[in-house]
Scaffold this active site. Structure first.
Site, PDB file in Angstrom:
ATOM      1  N   ARG A  44      -1.212  -9.367  12.723  1.00  0.00           N
ATOM      2  CA  ARG A  44      -1.689  -7.954  12.076  1.00  0.00           C
ATOM      3  C   ARG A  44      -2.403  -8.543  10.725  1.00  0.00           C
ATOM      4  O   ARG A  44      -3.536  -8.363  10.503  1.00  0.00           O
ATOM      5  CB  ARG A  44      -0.585  -6.978  11.368  1.00  0.00           C
ATOM      6  CG  ARG A  44      -0.164  -6.273  12.823  1.00  0.00           C
ATOM      7  CD  ARG A  44       1.197  -5.664  12.364  1.00  0.00           C
ATOM      8  NE  ARG A  44       1.426  -5.098  11.375  1.00  0.00           N
ATOM      9  CZ  ARG A  44       2.836  -4.849  10.828  1.00  0.00           C
ATOM     10  NH1 ARG A  44       3.620  -5.402  11.310  1.00  0.00           N
ATOM     11  NH2 ARG A  44       2.708  -4.036   9.520  1.00  0.00           N
ATOM     12  N   ARG A  97      10.843  -1.239  11.216  1.00  0.00           N
ATOM     13  CA  ARG A  97       9.580  -0.920  12.074  1.00  0.00           C
ATOM     14  C   ARG A  97       9.758  -1.936  13.378  1.00  0.00           C
ATOM     15  O   ARG A  97       9.775  -3.086  13.000  1.00  0.00           O
ATOM     16  CB  ARG A  97       8.087  -1.088  11.478  1.00  0.00           C
ATOM     17  CG  ARG A  97       7.884   0.229  10.710  1.00  0.00           C
ATOM     18  CD  ARG A  97       6.903   0.326   9.729  1.00  0.00           C
ATOM     19  NE  ARG A  97       5.384  -0.336  10.155  1.00  0.00           N
ATOM     20  CZ  ARG A  97       4.372  -0.531   9.652  1.00  0.00           C
ATOM     21  NH1 ARG A  97       4.442   0.044   8.490  1.00  0.00           N
ATOM     22  NH2 ARG A  97       3.452  -1.320  10.292  1.00  0.00           N
ATOM     23  N   ARG A 152     -10.176   0.955   8.377  1.00  0.00           N
ATOM     24  CA  ARG A 152      -9.488  -0.433   8.725  1.00  0.00           C
ATOM     25  C   ARG A 152     -10.762  -1.361   9.233  1.00  0.00           C
ATOM     26  O   ARG A 152     -10.415  -2.458   9.668  1.00  0.00           O
ATOM     27  CB  ARG A 152      -8.592  -0.504   9.610  1.00  0.00           C
ATOM     28  CG  ARG A 152      -7.267  -0.993   8.888  1.00  0.00           C
ATOM     29  CD  ARG A 152      -6.099  -0.741  10.109  1.00  0.00           C
ATOM     30  NE  ARG A 152      -5.150  -1.336   9.794  1.00  0.00           N
ATOM     31  CZ  ARG A 152      -3.951  -0.873   9.330  1.00  0.00           C
ATOM     32  NH1 ARG A 152      -4.088   0.180   8.836  1.00  0.00           N
ATOM     33  NH2 ARG A 152      -2.778  -1.551   9.021  1.00  0.00           N
ATOM     34  N   LYS A 160       0.878  -1.313   0.022  1.00  0.00           N
ATOM     35  CA  LYS A 160      -0.025  -0.028  -0.069  1.00  0.00           C
ATOM     36  C   LYS A 160       0.953   1.249  -0.072  1.00  0.00           C
ATOM     37  O   LYS A 160       0.701   2.163  -0.916  1.00  0.00           O
ATOM     38  CB  LYS A 160      -1.029  -0.048   1.194  1.00  0.00           C
ATOM     39  CG  LYS A 160      -1.792  -1.178   1.333  1.00  0.00           C
ATOM     40  CD  LYS A 160      -2.837  -1.084   2.730  1.00  0.00           C
ATOM     41  CE  LYS A 160      -2.151  -1.104   3.739  1.00  0.00           C
ATOM     42  NZ  LYS A 160      -1.312  -2.191   4.084  1.00  0.00           N
ATOM     43  N   ARG A 202      10.994  -5.563   5.350  1.00  0.00           N
ATOM     44  CA  ARG A 202      10.860  -4.107   5.014  1.00  0.00           C
ATOM     45  C   ARG A 202      11.853  -3.026   5.997  1.00  0.00           C
ATOM     46  O   ARG A 202      12.302  -3.259   6.788  1.00  0.00           O
ATOM     47  CB  ARG A 202       9.436  -3.660   5.444  1.00  0.00           C
ATOM     48  CG  ARG A 202       9.105  -2.080   5.656  1.00  0.00           C
ATOM     49  CD  ARG A 202       7.708  -1.771   5.522  1.00  0.00           C
ATOM     50  NE  ARG A 202       7.036  -2.454   6.307  1.00  0.00           N
ATOM     51  CZ  ARG A 202       5.580  -2.750   6.214  1.00  0.00           C
ATOM     52  NH1 ARG A 202       4.870  -1.822   5.381  1.00  0.00           N
ATOM     53  NH2 ARG A 202       4.804  -3.152   7.252  1.00  0.00           N
TER      54      ARG A 202
HETATM   55  P1  ADP Z   1       0.783  -1.829   7.443  1.00  0.00           P
HETATM   56  O1  ADP Z   1       1.503  -0.800   6.431  1.00  0.00           O
HETATM   57  O2  ADP Z   1       1.729  -2.998   7.679  1.00  0.00           O
HETATM   58  O3  ADP Z   1      -0.543  -2.318   6.914  1.00  0.00           O
HETATM   59  P2  ADP Z   1       0.137   0.484   9.102  1.00  0.00           P
HETATM   60  O4  ADP Z   1       1.239   1.367   8.989  1.00  0.00           O
HETATM   61  O5  ADP Z   1      -1.123   0.879   8.085  1.00  0.00           O
HETATM   62  O6  ADP Z   1       0.552  -1.061   8.780  1.00  0.00           O
HETATM   63  O7  ADP Z   1      -0.317   0.348  10.682  1.00  0.00           O
HETATM   64  C1  ADP Z   1       0.492   0.033  11.714  1.00  0.00           C
HETATM   65  C2  ADP Z   1      -0.468  -0.137  13.072  1.00  0.00           C
HETATM   66  O8  ADP Z   1      -1.104   1.073  13.221  1.00  0.00           O
HETATM   67  C3  ADP Z   1      -1.682  -1.179  12.819  1.00  0.00           C
HETATM   68  O9  ADP Z   1      -1.050  -2.563  13.198  1.00  0.00           O
HETATM   69  C4  ADP Z   1      -2.636  -0.575  14.079  1.00  0.00           C
HETATM   70  O10 ADP Z   1      -2.034  -0.919  15.082  1.00  0.00           O
HETATM   71  C5  ADP Z   1      -2.365   1.010  13.688  1.00  0.00           C
HETATM   72  N1  ADP Z   1      -3.223   1.568  12.724  1.00  0.00           N
HETATM   73  C6  ADP Z   1      -2.870   2.167  11.633  1.00  0.00           C
HETATM   74  N2  ADP Z   1      -4.240   2.596  10.882  1.00  0.00           N
HETATM   75  C7  ADP Z   1      -5.197   2.236  11.760  1.00  0.00           C
HETATM   76  C8  ADP Z   1      -6.441   2.408  11.841  1.00  0.00           C
HETATM   77  N3  ADP Z   1      -7.291   2.861  10.652  1.00  0.00           N
HETATM   78  N4  ADP Z   1      -7.250   1.728  12.612  1.00  0.00           N
HETATM   79  C9  ADP Z   1      -6.694   1.405  13.629  1.00  0.00           C
HETATM   80  N5  ADP Z   1      -5.449   1.135  14.070  1.00  0.00           N
HETATM   81  C10 ADP Z   1      -4.552   1.788  13.009  1.00  0.00           C
HETATM   82  P1  ADP Z   2       2.057  -1.773   3.175  1.00  0.00           P
HETATM   83  O1  ADP Z   2       1.941  -0.172   3.247  1.00  0.00           O
HETATM   84  O2  ADP Z   2       0.968  -2.604   2.485  1.00  0.00           O
HETATM   85  O3  ADP Z   2       2.143  -2.509   4.230  1.00  0.00           O
HETATM   86  P2  ADP Z   2       4.688  -1.534   1.808  1.00  0.00           P
HETATM   87  O4  ADP Z   2       4.539  -0.827   0.663  1.00  0.00           O
HETATM   88  O5  ADP Z   2       5.377  -1.033   3.062  1.00  0.00           O
HETATM   89  O6  ADP Z   2       3.367  -2.263   2.287  1.00  0.00           O
HETATM   90  O7  ADP Z   2       5.541  -2.890   1.142  1.00  0.00           O
HETATM   91  C1  ADP Z   2       5.934  -3.824   2.114  1.00  0.00           C
HETATM   92  C2  ADP Z   2       7.320  -4.426   1.843  1.00  0.00           C
HETATM   93  O8  ADP Z   2       7.267  -5.110   0.692  1.00  0.00           O
HETATM   94  C3  ADP Z   2       8.268  -3.283   1.527  1.00  0.00           C
HETATM   95  O9  ADP Z   2       9.599  -3.721   1.798  1.00  0.00           O
HETATM   96  C4  ADP Z   2       8.261  -3.034   0.062  1.00  0.00           C
HETATM   97  O10 ADP Z   2       9.255  -2.496  -0.480  1.00  0.00           O
HETATM   98  C5  ADP Z   2       7.966  -4.438  -0.270  1.00  0.00           C
HETATM   99  N1  ADP Z   2       7.217  -4.546  -1.815  1.00  0.00           N
HETATM  100  C6  ADP Z   2       5.912  -3.691  -1.894  1.00  0.00           C
HETATM  101  N2  ADP Z   2       5.437  -3.957  -3.109  1.00  0.00           N
HETATM  102  C7  ADP Z   2       5.949  -4.955  -3.725  1.00  0.00           C
HETATM  103  C8  ADP Z   2       5.956  -5.928  -4.845  1.00  0.00           C
HETATM  104  N3  ADP Z   2       5.046  -5.523  -5.694  1.00  0.00           N
HETATM  105  N4  ADP Z   2       6.752  -7.161  -4.595  1.00  0.00           N
HETATM  106  C9  ADP Z   2       7.796  -7.323  -3.829  1.00  0.00           C
HETATM  107  N5  ADP Z   2       8.047  -6.399  -2.737  1.00  0.00           N
HETATM  108  C10 ADP Z   2       7.183  -5.466  -2.649  1.00  0.00           C
END
Ligand code: ADP
Ligand code: ADP
Length: 214
Positions: free
Chosen positions: A171, A160, A88, A13, A127
């Site tokens: 998660r 992270r 979410r 994302k 990541r």
């Molecule tokens: P990821 O990129 O792995 O999906 P995020 O950075 O979006 O993770 O979120 C990290 C953490 O922040 C989540 O596991 C949750 O605890 C909290 N969080 C983020 N966005 C929300 C939301 N919209 N509602 C509730 N918790 C959230």
């Molecule tokens: P999210 O915000 O959904 O948690 P991220 O964009 O942070 O996901 O991506 C998670 C990890 O996977 C990062 O280390 C990123 O560089 C890698 N990544 C993202 N898209 C791809 C893809 N299409 N193929 C392989 N690795 C990816």
């Protein structure tokens, strides 16, 4: 363009959000980034949110809804925005709909990035993120030019604290239980674009641009 990007943790994302906001000149609103910023600055919200985030469970709806409501009414959102990591839960989506109604605006698209569970853990644990500009790398699939250094600003990268195998698994389960119902919620509104997130990063970007250009 008023957009939402949804998908499980590690789906890509944040990576795709960076490309979308560049193309459409809209702000990237990531609730995860906003919460981490609050933790860094030891705000009341940050202190309250940290325990939940460390465990990999969701921060309570009312806290997150409040920060998004405030954020989307700022001037830079006049021509649109991309919400990443929000909503979410169905309760968050319902409150967002009510807020958008109040503002007299509508969503244009919900980008749903689909990735198999077995790929997600590996992506998330490899990541790395820049503390300064927020750029996201991956030590396997998307490494920086120089080991552990951000290409944009030369800052050291960090991992992270919630990107451990155990927390990522929690998660993913939280996503399946609480967030995946949003797929049907937005499909019913005719807004959903399904994207195959297992492909490489540039291919995923192409799929998204194609969906948005339609
Ligand atoms: P990821 O990129 O792995 O999906 P995020 O950075 O979006 O993770 O979120 C990290 C953490 O922040 C989540 O596991 C949750 O605890 C909290 N969080 C983020 N966005 C929300 C939301 N919209 N509602 C509730 N918790 C959230
Ligand atoms: P999210 O915000 O959904 O948690 P991220 O964009 O942070 O996901 O991506 C998670 C990890 O996977 C990062 O280390 C990123 O560089 C890698 N990544 C993202 N898209 C791809 C893809 N299409 N193929 C392989 N690795 C990816």
């Amino acid at each position: 363009m008023r957009l939402i990007i949804i998908g499980p943790p590690g789906a890509g994302k944040g990576t795709q959000a960076a490309k979308i906001v560049e193309k459409y000149s809209i702000p990237h609103i990531s609730t995860g980034d906003m919460l981490r910023e609050n933790i860094k600055n030891s705000t009341e919200l940050g202190i309250e949110a940290q325990g939940y985030m460390d465990k990999g469970v969701l921060v309570p709806d009312h806290l997150v809804i409040k920060i998004v409501q405030e954020r989307i009414t700022r001037d830079d959102c006049a021509n649109g925005f991309l919400l990443d990591g929000f909503p979410r839960t169905v309760a968050q989506a319902v409150s967002l709909d009510a807020e958008l109604d109040k503002l007299g605006i509508k969503l244009d698209n919900v980008i749903n990035i689909d990735v198999d569970k077995d790929l997600l853990v590996n992506r998330a644990i490899s990541r790395r993120v820049c503390n300064k500009c927020g750029a996201t790398y991956n030590i396997i699939s998307n490494p920086p030019k120089e080991d552990n250094i951000c290409d944009n600003d030369g800052e050291p990268l960090y991992q992270r604290s919630d990107d451990t195998e155990e927390t990522v698994s929690t998660r993913i389960q939280v996503y399946l239980d609480q967030t995946s119902p949003l797929i049907d919620y937005y499909k019913a509104q005719g807004l959903l674009s399904d994207i195959d997130g297992t492909k490489d990063i540039t291919d995923v970007t192409e799929q998204i641009f194609k969906a948005l250009d339609n």
